[in-house]
Design an enzyme around this catalytic site. Structure first.
Site, PDB file in Angstrom:
ATOM      1  N   GLU A 254       0.837  -1.210   0.000  1.00 32.81           N
ATOM      2  CA  GLU A 254       0.000   0.000   0.000  1.00 32.81           C
ATOM      3  C   GLU A 254       0.864   1.250   0.000  1.00 32.81           C
ATOM      4  OE1 GLU A 254      -2.310  -0.510   3.547  1.00 32.81           O
ATOM      5  OE2 GLU A 254      -3.527  -2.087   2.672  1.00 32.81           O
ATOM      6  N   LYS A 256       2.400   4.379   1.589  1.00 37.45           N
ATOM      7  CA  LYS A 256       2.600   4.857   2.958  1.00 37.45           C
ATOM      8  C   LYS A 256       2.357   6.355   2.907  1.00 37.45           C
ATOM      9  CE  LYS A 256       5.722   5.003   6.881  1.00 37.45           C
ATOM     10  NZ  LYS A 256       5.208   6.291   7.343  1.00 37.45           N
ATOM     11  N   ARG A 261      -2.124   9.298  11.720  1.00 41.56           N
ATOM     12  CA  ARG A 261      -2.996   8.151  11.919  1.00 41.56           C
ATOM     13  C   ARG A 261      -4.299   8.581  12.558  1.00 41.56           C
ATOM     14  NH1 ARG A 261      -0.256   2.655  12.858  1.00 41.56           N
ATOM     15  NH2 ARG A 261      -2.000   1.254  12.445  1.00 41.56           N
ATOM     16  N   ARG A 276      -2.828   8.101  17.327  1.00 37.76           N
ATOM     17  CA  ARG A 276      -2.090   6.939  17.837  1.00 37.76           C
ATOM     18  C   ARG A 276      -1.652   7.140  19.271  1.00 37.76           C
ATOM     19  NH1 ARG A 276       2.775   6.665  13.713  1.00 37.76           N
ATOM     20  NH2 ARG A 276       4.252   6.069  15.296  1.00 37.76           N
ATOM     21  N   PHE A 347      -7.043   1.801   5.813  1.00 43.25           N
ATOM     22  CA  PHE A 347      -6.213   0.640   5.479  1.00 43.25           C
ATOM     23  C   PHE A 347      -6.427  -0.576   6.375  1.00 43.25           C
ATOM     24  CE2 PHE A 347      -3.337   3.600   7.795  1.00 43.25           C
ATOM     25  CZ  PHE A 347      -3.110   2.822   8.919  1.00 43.25           C
ATOM     26  N   LYS A 429       7.665  -0.981   6.462  1.00 43.86           N
ATOM     27  CA  LYS A 429       7.683   0.203   5.593  1.00 43.86           C
ATOM     28  C   LYS A 429       8.962   0.226   4.781  1.00 43.86           C
ATOM     29  CE  LYS A 429       9.101   2.624   9.747  1.00 43.86           C
ATOM     30  NZ  LYS A 429       8.702   3.415  10.866  1.00 43.86           N
TER      31      LYS A 429
HETATM   32  P1  AMP Z   1       6.322   5.445  11.018  1.00 46.65           P
HETATM   33  O1  AMP Z   1       5.582   6.613  11.579  1.00 46.65           O
HETATM   34  O2  AMP Z   1       7.469   5.813  10.129  1.00 46.65           O
HETATM   35  O3  AMP Z   1       6.650   4.383  12.059  1.00 46.65           O
HETATM   36  O4  AMP Z   1       5.326   4.696  10.011  1.00 46.65           O
HETATM   37  C1  AMP Z   1       4.140   4.097  10.420  1.00 46.65           C
HETATM   38  C2  AMP Z   1       2.971   5.012  10.154  1.00 46.65           C
HETATM   39  O5  AMP Z   1       2.683   5.109   8.768  1.00 46.65           O
HETATM   40  C3  AMP Z   1       1.671   4.493  10.715  1.00 46.65           C
HETATM   41  O6  AMP Z   1       1.555   4.794  12.086  1.00 46.65           O
HETATM   42  C4  AMP Z   1       0.624   5.232   9.898  1.00 46.65           C
HETATM   43  O7  AMP Z   1       0.321   6.460  10.517  1.00 46.65           O
HETATM   44  C5  AMP Z   1       1.341   5.539   8.604  1.00 46.65           C
HETATM   45  N1  AMP Z   1       0.756   4.905   7.404  1.00 46.65           N
HETATM   46  C6  AMP Z   1       0.592   5.538   6.226  1.00 46.65           C
HETATM   47  N2  AMP Z   1       0.052   4.734   5.309  1.00 46.65           N
HETATM   48  C7  AMP Z   1      -0.163   3.532   5.895  1.00 46.65           C
HETATM   49  C8  AMP Z   1      -0.693   2.281   5.448  1.00 46.65           C
HETATM   50  N3  AMP Z   1      -1.120   2.100   4.199  1.00 46.65           N
HETATM   51  N4  AMP Z   1      -0.753   1.262   6.350  1.00 46.65           N
HETATM   52  C9  AMP Z   1      -0.311   1.429   7.625  1.00 46.65           C
HETATM   53  N5  AMP Z   1       0.199   2.584   8.095  1.00 46.65           N
HETATM   54  C10 AMP Z   1       0.289   3.641   7.251  1.00 46.65           C
END
Ligand code: AMP
Length: 578
Positions: A254, A256, A261, A276, A347, A429
């Site tokens: 998907e 990102k 969130r 979150r 998502f 990711k």
């Molecule tokens: P990080 O903040 O770098 O740890 O990345 C995780 C965050 O990416 C999650 O907490 C979501 O807020 C965001 N995110 C964006 N797109 C998605 C997706 N398709 N699935 C899950 N998380 C996503």
């Protein structure tokens, strides 16, 4: 229970830095609470971590050091200047309260009368008092407690009030102690207890179930609409190949999205949004309430999504920092909603029409989303997704995501369940190597001239380790902050605004420097990481620049020292530094 017993526990717990010893001390204390049989004693679990309500509850004690000083002065009869003087000498307001209470003539008369119920009763009245003219009432409530406190009790009362308990106890220690106290033989217990903590975010109700030692009863804790749940978190993969290796083929991939969130709860007509960090932000997004009501089918559900900002005219997506203010602002919402519209990208789904879907495979959950969310671009859509085993197709999708100004892509194992609160290996990711970090502000320095009165430089810290509560300094920044905030441009933050945001967390002021409790997370970019002896992390960021406040992130989500080391190693291999 007598507050004296809790204070004794705090003393014992802080007497050792060793986690195992702390756990043992807590095991004894928890058994004592369990055997008391008093329903109200379970609320002591909140006080253990310096709280008065469950984690998801937004009512916080929120007492500034200024009010605490006034209260100490009032309760001990020692004037504020002297209290301040003592603070400068001792560097800890709790210790000041202890020393001055010991000096108070009649102190011995009062020991042992304070109960945890009384403490909770008064502390819980504090967040209800808002606005002008309430300082006096707050002072009365605090002074009442301090006047009947022994010196040690006063120490912990003050530390609880200012939100700095300093006994080194974490939720994970409480979890392990519960497991040991009530399931000594069962190795699975910590994990199972963590599961229900993540679902309920309420240590006291978890304790209530755990104390009877019946693991089967754990199922009694259900997801509840309207009660926030910790979001599932992702790990990082180096590249597409590594991501496929971890999650298996085929995988769901998907976008990102570069937003924040938003966990959406709905029951009947009622819609609630949580970040979150478990904060309720429903009021800030009235337009999204109507998207959910109009375009998602179902009587009750919990959806996991990312809200992304876009430019109204060009329809291009905007980076998170340009819309972050939508999370915090509580006024002029309509104007903001016009200027900074968001699109909701759904998502995941955790609950549908009365049934938890946490144990269902992702494949099923994502299929359900497609069935119930009616795509309405620039309002609410399902997250862009492909299901594939093909690395070339994945690469193409990745490029498209970056072109669409998103951060990268997410890889998801199709069979995996939803694990609240965990950084799981089945959601990964992949994003371009970039030099930015989310860090916590732990100090600052007052400026001069036109910046006089405000902090003009800020100390950044990373987390010492994944499981460690400690923060290590890694640099200072002063760029990326605006001199002044103007009505026209709401984007960004000024020195004045950032100082005021940090002020409630000031721990100590010495000359121009201020020590600040690690509460506020910021994103910074930087040119390079160097080894350094100037900071206790052993590293220094070169030219860090503020890009955004991260009100949606908890300080425990800041970058860890290991991540910093990795970035340091990676940059060495990067041709740009060759
Ligand atoms: P990080 O903040 O770098 O740890 O990345 C995780 C965050 O990416 C999650 O907490 C979501 O807020 C965001 N995110 C964006 N797109 C998605 C997706 N398709 N699935 C899950 N998380 C996503």
């Amino acid at each position: 229970m007598k507050y004296k017993e809790l204070a004794e526990f705090y003393e014992a717990a802080s007497s050792t830095p060793k986690r195992l010893e702390k756990t043992e001390i807590l095991v004894k204390f928890l058994k004592k609470i369990a055997s008391s049989g008093k329903e109200l004693d379970r609320d002591v679990l909140y006080l253990l971590l310096g709280d008065i309500y469950p984690e998801y509850d937004e009512r916080r004690i929120g007492i500034s050091t200024q009010i605490a000083i006034k209260a100490i002065s009032k309760a001990t009869g020692i004037n504020e200047t002297n209290v301040l003087h003592e603070w400068k000498v001792l560097g800890d307001l709790g210790k000041v309260a202890k020393a001055l209470t010991a000096k108070r003539k009649q102190s011995t008369l009062h020991t042992g009368v304070l109960t945890t119920e009384k403490v909770l009763e008064n502390l819980r009245k504090l967040p209800e008092l808002i606005g002008k003219g309430t300082v006096g009432k707050k002072l009365d409530l605090i002074t009442e407690l301090l006047s009947s406190a022994s010196p040690v009790e006063a120490l912990y009362l003050i530390r609880t009030l200012i939100g700095d308990l300093r006994i080194g106890l974490k939720e994970s220690t409480v979890r392990d102690a519960m497991a040991k106290a009530f399931f000594s033989e069962n190795k699975e217990a910590p994990k199972k207890i963590q599961d229900i903590i993540d679902k309920s975010n309420d240590l006291a109700s978890v304790f209530n179930i755990v104390k009877d030692g019946k693991i089967d009863e754990f199922e009694k804790i259900h997801l509840e609409i309207g009660k926030p749940i910790k979001a599932m978190l992702a790990q990082k993969a180096k590249n597409i190949k590594e991501a496929f290796e971890s999650v298996g083929k085929p995988a769901a991939i998907e976008y990102k999205y570069d937003g924040f969130r938003l966990i959406i709860h709905k029951k009947g007509d009622k819609v609630i949004f949580f970040t979150r960090r478990l904060e309720n932000v429903t009021k800030q997004f009235p337009e999204v309430v109507s998207y959910v009501q109009k375009y998602v089918k179902g009587d009750s559900f919990i959806l996991d999504s990312e809200a992304v900002g876009f430019n109204k005219k060009t329809k291009e997506y905007m980076p998170f920092q340009d819309i972050s203010q939508r999370i915090r602002r509580k006024y002029h919402i309509e104007k903001l909603q016009e200027e900074l519209p968001v699109e909701i990208n759904v998502f995941d789904i955790l609950y549908y029409n009365g049934k938890s879907l946490l144990k269902e495979p992702f494949e099923k959950r994502t299929a359900l989303i497609k069935k119930i969310v009616k795509n309405n671009p620039y309002k609410i859509i399902h997250a862009k997704q492909i299901i594939t085993s093909d690395e070339v197709a994945a690469e193409r999708f990745y490029k498209q995501a970056l072109k669409d100004r998103q951060e990268g892509i997410m890889f998801k194992n199709l069979q995996a369940r939803y694990q609240p609160g965990s950084r799981v290996g089945h959601m990964l990711k992949v994003k371009p190597e970039e030099r930015d970090l989310d860090l916590v502000i732990t100090g600052g320095e007052y400026g001069t001239g036109k910046r006089g009165g405000w902090l003009s430089s800020f100390i950044l810290s990373c987390k010492a380790g994944k499981l460690k509560d400690e923060f290590l300094e890694i640099g200072k920044f002063g760029t990326g902050i605006k001199e002044k905030s103007t009505e026209e441009s709401k984007i960004g933050i000024s020195f004045h605004e950032l100082t005021e945001k940090l002020r409630p967390y000031f721990l100590e002021e010495k000359g121009k420097s201020v020590k600040i409790k690690p509460k506020i997370v910021v994103s910074v970019t930087y040119q390079e990481i160097q080894k350094s002896i100037n900071y206790n992390s052993g590293f220094a960021l070169r030219f860090p620049r503020f890009t955004a406040l991260r009100p949606d992130k908890h300080p425990t989500e800041a970058a860890t020292l290991d991540e910093v080391k990795k970035d340091f190693e990676n940059q060495k291999r990067n041709w740009r530094y060759g």
